[in-house]
Structure formats: C-alpha cells, structure tokens
Enzyme design. Structure first.
Site, mmCIF file in Angstrom:
data_model
loop_
_atom_site.group_PDB
_atom_site.id
_atom_site.type_symbol
_atom_site.label_atom_id
_atom_site.label_comp_id
_atom_site.label_asym_id
_atom_site.label_seq_id
_atom_site.Cartn_x
_atom_site.Cartn_y
_atom_site.Cartn_z
ATOM 1 C CG HIS A 42 -1.959 -0.991 1.210
ATOM 2 N ND1 HIS A 42 -1.438 -2.396 1.556
ATOM 3 C CD2 HIS A 42 -3.166 -1.174 0.837
ATOM 4 C CE1 HIS A 42 -2.671 -3.265 1.446
ATOM 5 N NE2 HIS A 42 -3.541 -2.501 1.110
ATOM 6 C CG ASP A 164 1.577 0.896 5.283
ATOM 7 O OD1 ASP A 164 1.731 0.433 3.910
ATOM 8 O OD2 ASP A 164 1.960 2.252 5.095
#
Length: 284
Positions: A42, A164
């Site tokens: 991410h 994350d």
C-alpha cells in the site's frame, strides 16, 4: 477504499514509528552484498507536502515529525531516521515528508528490487513518476494483497514485505492476517512488517495476538511487536490512540534499537500523562 489519502496524515506519530522501523530493517538488509526485494503493498504517493491543504487540515505532522525534526538529543536510530527526512528537504525546512517508497529509495541500493502497489489513481501516477528512473523497480496499480503471493519467494531469497493498509474498512484486518499466513507459507524466511492503528475497536485490539499466533506457526526467526500509545480517545471513544508494528522474522538488532528510542518517543510525542509503549519479542 480509494477515498483514503495518506496526505492528511503524513508525518504523524504513526508514520514516525512505521518509518523508524522500516529504515532500521532496510539498513540491516543492506549490510549484506546480496540483493533483497522490498514489496510495499500500500505504497501511497511516495512523498507528501506538509504545507498542502490536506496536511494542514489537521496538521498531524505537528505532533509527529515536527517534534523531532530540530532536536539534537535524538537516540542514534531516531537521528538516522530524521536525517532521511532532512534529505527529503534540501533547503533544511520541514516542507515535505517521505512516504515508505521514498524512505526505501533513499536507503536501497541499485541492485535491490523495489515492488510498489497502489490502487489510488492519483497517488499511483505520482509514485510512478517519482520512481521512474530507479532501476529494478516496478510500480503497479494492482491490489497489493492479491499480488503478494506472486512476489514470493524473490530471486535472491531475501525479502522485506511492508503491509500498511488504511484499515478504513474492517476487512483489512482479516486481509492482513491472511496475507501474513500465505506469505510465510510461500517464504518462511521473509521479513514481514505490518503496521496497524491503535483504536478502541475489537479488530484492532485483537490483531497483534492473531499475528503472533500466525508467526508462531510459520516464521523461522520469531517475531517482534511494538506499540506506541500517545493519546486518549475522545468522549465518544473515538480517535487513534497510537499505532503498532508487528514484524515476523525481525533483524536480531531491532529490539535493542527500539528499546533505545521508545522512551524518548513517549516523552516527545506523548499527548497525555499515560502515554506508553509496549515492546516484546519471541526469538527462535
């Protein structure tokens, strides 16, 4: 999911903890000549202006990186992390904050492989432009969770995976757990870094224990868990109290490095008298 923009939160206390850990892990990986791969599931935009309207809305960087940027008494690992932020600000003033891909770009060597996944079209476009000249790099607009299995094991059999997600939808908690389980099944020696928000939410409070159980079953070198609590919930029980990082197969140096930094972070970033940290590990 695609409404999330990390620019609102860039440089906050959670970024400090996340990028301190990431930087120390990447430095450790770079001590061997053999190349390694970093997979960022991410990735975001790569870097963020703290002077933008997004960052200025809540000015979260003011209670994060800004509390450390001009300090001369930082423990060595924190000083090295803040130096990376300084490198991202050539005029010396805190105007930009490096996201995880920028931290990686500053620390990785040319022969190390970087694989970034980002679904948000604007952030993907910015990130692809930022990293376009870096060798051995791919920036994809595919789902990072779904793509992870295809990245493992890497050619050199040395890898770091950073997960994350924004956790704006509760299914992200289950996806993180599944991705760790599947990742360790594919590559039990890999270093997996998982960031999570500390919220008064069942999924958040149970995640660390579930990650520990998964790592106990599959990680060859144990695990490390760190949590930094800086704030209290509001009167309705809302708000991010802090954040944590769970590391499967951590570098053996990481525990002592964090032990050196965490009391300082509690002192500088804590927003109430009960600010605290948790640091625990299970070595194999």
């Amino acid at each position: 999911m695609l409404a999330y923009r990390h620019a609102f939160h860039a440089g906050n206390h959670a970024d400090v903890l996340k990028h301190l850990v990431l930087a120390q892990v990447l430095r450790y990986m770079g001590e061997k000549d053999k190349a390694y791969t970093l997979v960022d599931t991410h990735a975001g935009a790569g870097g963020y202006s703290v002077e933008s309207r997004y960052a200025q809305k809540n000015a979260e960087y003011g209670t994060g990186i800004a509390k450390l940027y001009d300090r001369k008494d930082l423990p060595a690992p924190l000083a090295a992390y803040v130096d990376l932020v300084r490198q991202f600000n050539p005029d010396g003033q805190l105007r930009q904050y490096p996201g995880s891909p920028a931290v990686a770009h500053l620390l990785m060597r040319e022969h190390d492989r970087l694989r970034c996944y980002e679904l948000h079209p604007t952030d993907h476009r910015i990130l692809a432009s930022y990293l376009e000249s870096r060798p051995n790099t791919q920036v994809s607009d595919r789902d990072g969770f779904a793509s992870l299995k295809g990245e493992l094991p890497p050619p050199s059999r040395r890898a770091v995976v950073l997960m994350d997600p924004p956790y704006e939808i509760k299914t992200d908690y289950a996806k993180v757990l599944a991705a760790l389980r599947e990742g360790l099944q594919k590559f039990a020696e890999g270093v997996f870094l998982i960031w999570y928000p500390q919220l008064q939410l069942l999924e958040s409070s149970q995640l660390a224990q579930r990650l520990k159980a998964t790592a106990d079953a599959s990680a060859k070198k144990g695990w490390l868990h760190v949590r930094l609590t800086v704030a209290q919930a509001d009167e309705r029980g809302y708000g991010m109290l802090g954040s944590g990082m769970f590391i499967a197969n951590p570098p053996y140096t990481l525990y002592d490095e964090l032990q050196e930094c965490l009391p300082y972070l509690v002192e500088r970033l804590g927003q109430y008298d009960g600010a605290n940290f948790v640091l625990e590990q299970k070595a194999v």
